[in-house]
Design a protein around this motif. Structure first.
Motif, short mmCIF file in Angstrom:
data_model
loop_
_atom_site.label_atom_id
_atom_site.label_comp_id
_atom_site.label_asym_id
_atom_site.label_seq_id
_atom_site.Cartn_x
_atom_site.Cartn_y
_atom_site.Cartn_z
N MET A 27 2.32 -13.55 23.90
CA MET A 27 1.04 -13.74 23.20
C MET A 27 1.29 -14.37 21.83
O MET A 27 2.21 -13.96 21.12
N PRO A 28 0.49 -15.34 21.44
CA PRO A 28 0.62 -15.91 20.10
C PRO A 28 0.00 -14.99 19.05
O PRO A 28 -0.97 -14.28 19.32
N HIS A 29 0.58 -15.01 17.85
CA HIS A 29 0.09 -14.15 16.77
C HIS A 29 -1.25 -14.69 16.25
O HIS A 29 -1.38 -15.87 15.97
N PRO A 30 -2.24 -13.82 16.11
CA PRO A 30 -3.57 -14.27 15.65
C PRO A 30 -3.56 -14.93 14.27
O PRO A 30 -4.44 -15.75 13.98
N ALA A 31 -2.60 -14.60 13.43
CA ALA A 31 -2.59 -15.16 12.08
C ALA A 31 -2.13 -16.61 12.05
O ALA A 31 -2.48 -17.35 11.13
N THR A 32 -1.34 -17.03 13.03
CA THR A 32 -0.79 -18.38 13.02
C THR A 32 -1.31 -19.28 14.13
O THR A 32 -1.29 -20.50 14.00
N ALA A 33 -1.74 -18.70 15.22
CA ALA A 33 -2.22 -19.49 16.36
C ALA A 33 -3.63 -19.05 16.74
O ALA A 33 -3.89 -17.86 16.94
N GLY A 34 -4.52 -20.01 16.83
CA GLY A 34 -5.91 -19.70 17.10
C GLY A 34 -6.13 -18.95 18.39
O GLY A 34 -7.07 -18.15 18.50
N VAL A 35 -5.28 -19.18 19.39
CA VAL A 35 -5.47 -18.52 20.69
C VAL A 35 -5.32 -17.01 20.56
O VAL A 35 -6.02 -16.24 21.22
N GLY A 36 -4.40 -16.58 19.70
CA GLY A 36 -4.23 -15.15 19.49
C GLY A 36 -5.50 -14.53 18.94
O GLY A 36 -5.95 -13.47 19.40
N TYR A 37 -6.11 -15.20 17.97
CA TYR A 37 -7.35 -14.67 17.42
C TYR A 37 -8.49 -14.78 18.44
O TYR A 37 -9.33 -13.87 18.55
N MET A 38 -8.52 -15.86 19.18
CA MET A 38 -9.55 -16.00 20.21
C MET A 38 -9.52 -14.83 21.19
O MET A 38 -10.56 -14.33 21.62
N ALA A 39 -8.30 -14.40 21.54
CA ALA A 39 -8.16 -13.27 22.47
C ALA A 39 -8.74 -12.01 21.85
O ALA A 39 -9.41 -11.20 22.53
N MET A 40 -8.50 -11.82 20.54
CA MET A 40 -9.05 -10.63 19.87
C MET A 40 -10.58 -10.67 19.84
O MET A 40 -11.24 -9.67 20.13
N TYR A 41 -11.13 -11.82 19.50
CA TYR A 41 -12.59 -11.92 19.43
C TYR A 41 -13.20 -11.76 20.83
O TYR A 41 -14.28 -11.18 20.98
N THR A 42 -12.51 -12.27 21.83
CA THR A 42 -12.99 -12.10 23.21
C THR A 42 -13.13 -10.63 23.56
O THR A 42 -14.14 -10.21 24.15
N GLN A 43 -12.12 -9.84 23.18
CA GLN A 43 -12.20 -8.40 23.46
C GLN A 43 -13.37 -7.75 22.73
O GLN A 43 -14.04 -6.87 23.27
N ALA A 44 -13.63 -8.19 21.52
CA ALA A 44 -14.76 -7.64 20.78
C ALA A 44 -16.06 -7.95 21.50
O ALA A 44 -16.95 -7.08 21.63
N VAL A 45 -16.22 -9.18 21.97
CA VAL A 45 -17.44 -9.56 22.69
C VAL A 45 -17.58 -8.71 23.96
O VAL A 45 -18.68 -8.23 24.28
N LEU A 46 -16.47 -8.52 24.66
CA LEU A 46 -16.51 -7.73 25.90
C LEU A 46 -16.84 -6.26 25.63
O LEU A 46 -17.27 -5.55 26.53
N HIS A 47 -16.62 -5.83 24.38
CA HIS A 47 -16.94 -4.44 24.00
C HIS A 47 -18.18 -4.40 23.09
O HIS A 47 -18.26 -3.60 22.17
N ASN A 48 -19.11 -5.29 23.37
CA ASN A 48 -20.41 -5.31 22.68
C ASN A 48 -20.27 -5.41 21.16
O ASN A 48 -21.03 -4.81 20.41
N GLY A 49 -19.31 -6.20 20.73
CA GLY A 49 -19.15 -6.46 19.31
C GLY A 49 -18.34 -5.43 18.56
O GLY A 49 -18.21 -5.52 17.33
N ASP A 50 -17.78 -4.45 19.26
CA ASP A 50 -17.02 -3.39 18.61
C ASP A 50 -15.62 -3.88 18.26
O ASP A 50 -14.76 -4.02 19.12
N GLU A 51 -15.39 -4.15 16.99
CA GLU A 51 -14.10 -4.69 16.55
C GLU A 51 -12.96 -3.70 16.78
O GLU A 51 -11.84 -4.09 17.15
N GLN A 52 -13.20 -2.42 16.56
CA GLN A 52 -12.15 -1.42 16.72
C GLN A 52 -11.70 -1.33 18.18
O GLN A 52 -10.51 -1.11 18.46
N GLN A 53 -12.65 -1.50 19.10
CA GLN A 53 -12.27 -1.49 20.53
C GLN A 53 -11.35 -2.65 20.85
O GLN A 53 -10.44 -2.53 21.68
N SER A 54 -11.56 -3.78 20.19
CA SER A 54 -10.68 -4.91 20.38
C SER A 54 -9.27 -4.58 19.88
O SER A 54 -8.27 -4.82 20.56
N VAL A 55 -9.19 -4.00 18.70
CA VAL A 55 -7.89 -3.61 18.15
C VAL A 55 -7.22 -2.58 19.05
O VAL A 55 -6.01 -2.66 19.32
#
Length: 332
Positions: free
Chosen positions: A152-180
């Motif tokens: 997995m690419p690191h979210p701080a340096t590669a956009g795909v890593g952050y995209m994966a994190m935001y995807t999880q948040a969307v899948l959890h109804n916007g819950d950022e902690q669930q993504s983490v």
């Protein structure tokens, strides 16, 4: 490395006096090289580029906002972050007049010139060794059988890593902690957090990891480059996607040429070149020809993507990721 792409075949005085342009390029190296070379050859404008991930571009703009004239590549939400900092000059290119609204910002801060989606890029032989099928769910990546076998690419340096994190948040109804929390569960299975989005596909191709969280275009590129053991699958819950953007930078030393580069890369002729690079991202110009083996974006189940929210959440996500997830691993 700053790579000069000198104009070829432009012997006229008009071409010789065409000036220069400096590009921050957040695409794969061969794409950056091919496109800047083609632009230089066609226009006579001396074109240089530096290949940088989106996070790296933002960091460079923070320390030296006049280093580049134009930013080409990287997710549109990263360009919105640059706009928030005052680093972007709004520019509505006439070349994008027929583009769908999803591919351009109403203010002109960015315009998309390619699109692709997050996928799972897996080694068929490594899956077989572990008696696993190619993953078709985000939860499949949490299997204990995949311990230290996910790239997995690191979210701080590669956009795909952050995209994966935001995807999880969307899948959890916007819950950022669930993504983490998801990535905390995934962490034992991750071999390393790489700087580049394409690193994982190469690792999977060499059998160093079993599955990589990657762009479908990067996985297809690796397959066509000789890693024929790879297979691309998508999460059934839905996946994130990117609109790779181009923006004119406010502190550009060669602003007119930055706008010319923007017009050119959004045009049909330039986007028809993607297949020859080859790039397996889909062009955004409705009239452009889609190359062979480019993943069909119309068949991918995508989550609802709010670029403004994705941009606004980035710092919070990355801080949480670094403090709660990746602190036990070195980003390489």
């Amino acid at each position: 490395m700053l790579v000069p792409m000198a104009a070829c075949g432009g012997s006229s005085s008009a071409k010789s006096n065409a000036g220069s342009v400096s590009v921050a390029c957040s695409q794969q190296e061969d794409f950056c090289q091919a496109m800047t070379r083609a632009f230089s050859k066609e226009t006579g404008i001396k074109t240089t580029y530096v290949r940088l991930g989106a996070g790296e571009v933002l960091a460079r703009l923070a320390t030296n906002p006049g280093e580049f004239d134009v930013w080409a590549g990287g997710q549109a939400e990263n360009h919105l972050l640059a706009q928030d900092k005052g680093w972007i000059e709004n520019y509505k290119s006439s070349a994008a007049s027929n583009y769908p609204t999803d591919y351009k910002d109403p203010s002109g801060s960015w315009t998309g010139f390619y699109t692709d989606s997050i996928a799972f890029c897996s080694s068929k032989s490594e899956l077989k060794k572990k008696n696993l099928k190619a993953p078709t769910s985000w939860n499949d990546l949490l299997s204990p059988t995949l311990k230290k076998s996910v790239g997995m690419p690191h979210p701080a340096t590669a956009g795909v890593g952050y995209m994966a994190m935001y995807t999880q948040a969307v899948l959890h109804n916007g819950d950022e902690q669930q993504s983490v929390n998801y990535f905390k569960q995934l962490n034992p299975n991750v071999m390393q957090y790489s700087k580049s989005a394409a690193t994982g596909t190469e690792q999977a191709g060499r059998g160093e990891v079993t599955v990589a969280i990657a762009l479908d275009s990067d996985c297809e590129k690796a397959i066509q480059a000789g890693y024929s053991d790879l297979v691309t699958t998508y999460p059934k819950e839905g996946t994130g996607y990117e609109v790779g953007a181009v923006s004119v930078l406010k502190n550009a030393h060669n602003k007119d040429n930055a706008k010319k580069f923007t017009d050119w890369i959004l045009g049909t002729k330039a986007q028809n070149l993607y297949a020859g690079v080859p790039s397996f991202a889909a062009p955004t110009n409705p009239k452009a020809t889609i190359g062979k083996n480019v993943p069909n974006q119309n068949k991918v189940k995508k989550v609802k993507w709010d670029m403004r929210k994705a941009a606004d959440s980035r710092d919070t996500f990355i801080k949480a990721f670094e403090s709660e997830v990746s602190s036990s691993k070195d980003a390489k």
